[in-house]
Design an enzyme around this catalytic site. Structure first.
Site, PDB file in Angstrom:
ATOM      1  N   SER A  11       0.783  -1.230   0.000  1.00  0.00           N
ATOM      2  CA  SER A  11       0.000   0.000   0.000  1.00  0.00           C
ATOM      3  C   SER A  11       0.820   1.287   0.000  1.00  0.00           C
ATOM      4  O   SER A  11       0.347   2.322  -0.456  1.00  0.00           O
ATOM      5  CB  SER A  11      -0.937   0.023   1.205  1.00  0.00           C
ATOM      6  OG  SER A  11      -1.830  -1.057   1.129  1.00  0.00           O
ATOM      7  N   THR A  12       2.037   1.212   0.514  1.00  0.00           N
ATOM      8  CA  THR A  12       2.853   2.427   0.595  1.00  0.00           C
ATOM      9  C   THR A  12       4.279   2.144   0.148  1.00  0.00           C
ATOM     10  O   THR A  12       4.737   0.989   0.160  1.00  0.00           O
ATOM     11  CB  THR A  12       2.902   2.983   2.035  1.00  0.00           C
ATOM     12  OG1 THR A  12       3.638   2.071   2.854  1.00  0.00           O
ATOM     13  CG2 THR A  12       1.511   3.205   2.609  1.00  0.00           C
TER      14      THR A  12
END
Length: 86
Positions: A11-12
């Site tokens: 996600s990051t």
């Protein structure tokens, strides 16, 4: 000729893809490094560069490996409702 692909996502940018890469590499199936697509981006939609590149590359009869279905994104239902698979 059938090809094997893999799609990995976190996600990051701070998160690490190593766990997913290790799992894919331990499969009994050969997946060429060029056929492993990775994104470091939110799963809120499918507007991810590598996902879009994968969609352009994969063909009927090919196999797609994903470490975990939640890596597709939080809108999996939209994916299935799309009706056109990938």
């Amino acid at each position: 000729m059938q090809r094997n692909y893999a799609y990995l996502r976190v996600s990051t940018k701070e998160q690490n893809l190593d766990r997913q890469l290790d799992a894919i590499r331990q499969l009994d199936e050969h997946i060429d490094e060029r056929d492993i697509y990775t994104d470091k981006q939110s799963g809120k939609d499918f507007n991810r560069p590598e996902w879009q590149a994968l969609k352009r590359s994969i063909r009927t009869g090919d196999t797609l490996f994903i470490h975990s279905l939640d890596r597709l994104g939080v809108i999996r239902l939209k994916f299935y409702r799309n009706g056109n698979g990938l």
